[in-house]
Scaffold this motif. Structure first.
Motif, short mmCIF file in Angstrom:
data_model
loop_
_atom_site.label_atom_id
_atom_site.label_comp_id
_atom_site.label_asym_id
_atom_site.label_seq_id
_atom_site.Cartn_x
_atom_site.Cartn_y
_atom_site.Cartn_z
N HIS A 69 67.44 39.67 40.12
CA HIS A 69 68.35 39.75 41.26
C HIS A 69 69.18 41.03 41.25
O HIS A 69 69.73 41.43 42.28
N ARG A 70 69.26 41.69 40.10
CA ARG A 70 70.07 42.91 40.02
C ARG A 70 69.42 44.09 40.75
O ARG A 70 70.06 45.12 40.95
N ARG A 71 68.18 43.93 41.14
CA ARG A 71 67.53 45.02 41.88
C ARG A 71 68.21 45.25 43.23
O ARG A 71 68.14 46.35 43.79
N ASP A 72 68.86 44.23 43.76
CA ASP A 72 69.53 44.37 45.05
C ASP A 72 70.78 45.25 44.96
O ASP A 72 71.32 45.67 45.99
N THR A 73 71.25 45.51 43.75
CA THR A 73 72.45 46.34 43.59
C THR A 73 72.11 47.82 43.44
O THR A 73 73.01 48.66 43.39
N LEU A 74 70.82 48.13 43.39
CA LEU A 74 70.39 49.52 43.20
C LEU A 74 70.00 50.11 44.56
O LEU A 74 69.14 49.57 45.25
N THR A 75 70.62 51.20 44.93
CA THR A 75 70.40 51.77 46.26
C THR A 75 69.66 53.10 46.25
O THR A 75 68.90 53.39 47.17
N ASN A 76 69.85 53.91 45.24
CA ASN A 76 69.30 55.27 45.27
C ASN A 76 68.13 55.49 44.33
O ASN A 76 67.58 56.59 44.28
N VAL A 77 67.76 54.48 43.58
CA VAL A 77 66.65 54.62 42.64
C VAL A 77 65.38 54.11 43.31
O VAL A 77 65.36 53.02 43.89
N THR A 78 64.32 54.90 43.23
CA THR A 78 63.01 54.51 43.74
C THR A 78 61.99 54.63 42.62
O THR A 78 62.31 55.10 41.52
N ALA A 79 60.78 54.24 42.91
CA ALA A 79 59.73 54.34 41.89
C ALA A 79 59.53 55.79 41.46
O ALA A 79 59.23 56.07 40.29
N ASP A 80 59.70 56.73 42.38
CA ASP A 80 59.52 58.15 42.05
C ASP A 80 60.61 58.68 41.12
O ASP A 80 60.49 59.79 40.61
N SER A 81 61.67 57.91 40.93
CA SER A 81 62.76 58.37 40.08
C SER A 81 62.42 58.34 38.60
O SER A 81 63.13 58.93 37.79
N PHE A 82 61.33 57.67 38.24
CA PHE A 82 61.00 57.48 36.83
C PHE A 82 60.08 58.60 36.35
O PHE A 82 59.32 59.20 37.12
N SER A 83 60.15 58.85 35.05
CA SER A 83 59.48 60.03 34.49
C SER A 83 58.06 59.76 34.00
O SER A 83 57.36 60.70 33.65
N THR A 84 57.64 58.50 33.94
CA THR A 84 56.29 58.19 33.46
C THR A 84 55.56 57.32 34.47
O THR A 84 56.19 56.60 35.27
N VAL A 85 54.25 57.38 34.42
CA VAL A 85 53.44 56.56 35.32
C VAL A 85 53.68 55.08 35.06
O VAL A 85 53.77 54.27 36.00
N GLU A 86 53.80 54.71 33.79
CA GLU A 86 53.98 53.31 33.44
C GLU A 86 55.30 52.77 33.98
O GLU A 86 55.34 51.68 34.57
N HIS A 87 56.36 53.51 33.77
CA HIS A 87 57.66 53.04 34.25
C HIS A 87 57.70 53.01 35.78
O HIS A 87 58.32 52.12 36.38
N THR A 88 57.06 53.99 36.39
CA THR A 88 56.99 54.00 37.86
C THR A 88 56.29 52.75 38.37
O THR A 88 56.74 52.11 39.33
N ALA A 89 55.18 52.41 37.73
CA ALA A 89 54.41 51.24 38.16
C ALA A 89 55.19 49.95 37.96
O ALA A 89 55.17 49.05 38.83
N VAL A 90 55.89 49.83 36.84
CA VAL A 90 56.66 48.61 36.58
C VAL A 90 57.78 48.46 37.60
O VAL A 90 58.00 47.37 38.16
N PHE A 91 58.50 49.54 37.88
CA PHE A 91 59.60 49.45 38.84
C PHE A 91 59.08 49.12 40.23
O PHE A 91 59.69 48.32 40.97
N ALA A 92 57.96 49.73 40.61
CA ALA A 92 57.39 49.45 41.93
C ALA A 92 57.01 47.98 42.05
O ALA A 92 57.23 47.34 43.09
N ALA A 93 56.45 47.43 40.98
CA ALA A 93 56.08 46.01 41.01
C ALA A 93 57.31 45.12 41.10
O ALA A 93 57.34 44.14 41.85
N ILE A 94 58.35 45.46 40.34
CA ILE A 94 59.57 44.65 40.34
C ILE A 94 60.20 44.62 41.73
O ILE A 94 60.69 43.58 42.18
N THR A 95 60.18 45.74 42.41
CA THR A 95 60.89 45.84 43.69
C THR A 95 60.04 45.39 44.88
O THR A 95 60.58 45.25 45.98
#
Length: 373
Positions: free
Chosen positions: A40-66
């Motif tokens: 539920h804490r993802r709703d508090t994040l406004t400026n972070v996107t999947a492209d904000s992450f430095s690795t493919v793995e972290h990008t993919a995980v964040f995209a899936a979470i959101t």
């Protein structure tokens, strides 16, 4: 699984050495762990996107979470179904991901309630990478000899870089006194420096000495635009004589050069007279060529300065904004002179409203000049 490769790690380590992840890698892990533990804490994040992450793995995980529907909190506390869904979705983009790695993300997160702070760190590093990439495009355009109209392309890339800086400033407003303390890089290779450059500068100086009336039409050219210090000094002598309304010819220029100390380095008077003895039909033609080269050199210097700032992890995003704006101000000053010289005003790209700036930036390029003694 081993941590994904951090693009900011040292590429020059000895073979077999495992580089240590940079600080942002741990911030990304902490943020992802917080979101996996408490989605539920993802709703508090406004400026972070999947492209904000430095690795493919972290990008993919964040995209899936959101993108996946959030689980019911009570059920999520005792059920791994949602985490398994995150893994399955993320593996479509990063097949190396495993269940143990997702669980390790949860374990390394100190406090899920600190997710906004972790997100701010991720966002700050993303701003640094964006700035570095945009500066690299500008530098590449300066040295791309295949471009039919290099000045137009370089100025377009500079506008894009300025837009990136303005966007970063809206998220990290600069504050007064926050100047980067990164040492400036040494001068880099300058486009078109060679024998042809010497001939162009000599042609302009000789033509101006033979036809002083042309000097007024090339006032947009400054001594700092010349590649050779002697040529810069002679141009300053020509401008000074013209402004005072005194006679201008090779001999008067030579005398003025002596007053400016241009002969102190051993330059022979007859050498200067020979240099000024071969005029050509047009001063403006050579002046524009010299100014064009100076503009490209200034763009190269700005890109390298901004890259140096972005490569220094001690600089905050606010400091990067201040440093980048000051570097681009020098390019903006010479761009104005170029537009005046060519009577061409290229269309400006839309840019967001600028955030408050930390004091007035420099508005004119620094020029090495001599003063009469």
């Amino acid at each position: 699984m081993p941590p994904p490769r951090d693009p900011g790690q040292d590429d020059h380590l000895a073979p077999g050495t495992v580089p240590a992840p940079r600080a942002v890698f741990h911030a990304e892990q902490a943020l992802l762990g917080a979101l996996l533990l408490e989605p539920h804490r993802r709703d508090t994040l406004t400026n972070v996107t999947a492209d904000s992450f430095s690795t493919v793995e972290h990008t993919a995980v964040f995209a899936a979470i959101t993108t996946l529907p959030a689980p019911v909190p009570d059920t999520h506390a005792t059920d791994t179904t949602w985490i398994n869904q995150v893994l399955a979705t993320a593996r479509e983009q990063a097949r190396a991901l495993t269940v143990p790695y997702l669980h390790s993300l949860i374990q390394v997160c100190p406090w899920p309630q600190h997710a906004p702070a972790y997100a701010r760190m991720v966002e700050a590093e993303h701003a640094r990478r964006r700035l570095r990439a945009s500066a690299a495009y500008l530098l590449h355009s300066v040295h791309d000899i295949s471009l039919p109209h290099p000045v137009h392309t370089v100025l377009a890339e500079a506008d894009t870089l300025a837009a990136v800086v303005d966007d970063i400033a809206t998220r990290f407003p600069p504050r007064a006194g926050l100047l980067p303390r990164t040492p400036l890089p040494p001068p880099g290779p300058t486009p078109d420096h060679g024998e042809a450059v010497q001939e162009e500068e000599q042609a302009l100086l000789a033509t101006a000495a033979a036809r002083p009336a042309d000097i007024g039409s090339t006032r947009w050219l400054l001594p700092g635009d010349f590649a050779q210090p002697l040529h810069a000094g002679l141009w300053q002598c020509l401008i000074a004589l013209d402004r005072r309304g005194e006679p201008v010819d090779p001999v008067t220029v030579l005398w003025e050069a002596q007053q400016y100390g241009l002969l102190d380095d051993g330059s022979a008077p007859d050498k200067i007279l020979r240099l000024l003895a071969q005029p050509t039909p047009s001063s403006e033609h050579w002046g524009e060529r010299i100014l064009r080269r100076s503009l490209l050199a200034t763009a190269s210097d700005a890109a390298r300065r901004i890259t140096a700032y972005a490569d220094d992890p001690a600089n905050t995003p606010s400091q990067l904004v201040v440093g980048a704006r000051r570097a681009l101000a020098d390019l903006g000053a010479i761009q104005t002179r170029w537009q005046h010289a060519t009577s061409a005003v290229p269309p400006q790209r839309p840019r967001p409203a600028p955030a408050p700036r930390a004091g007035p930036p420099t508005t004119t390029a620094a020029h090495a000049t001599h003063t009469p003694r």
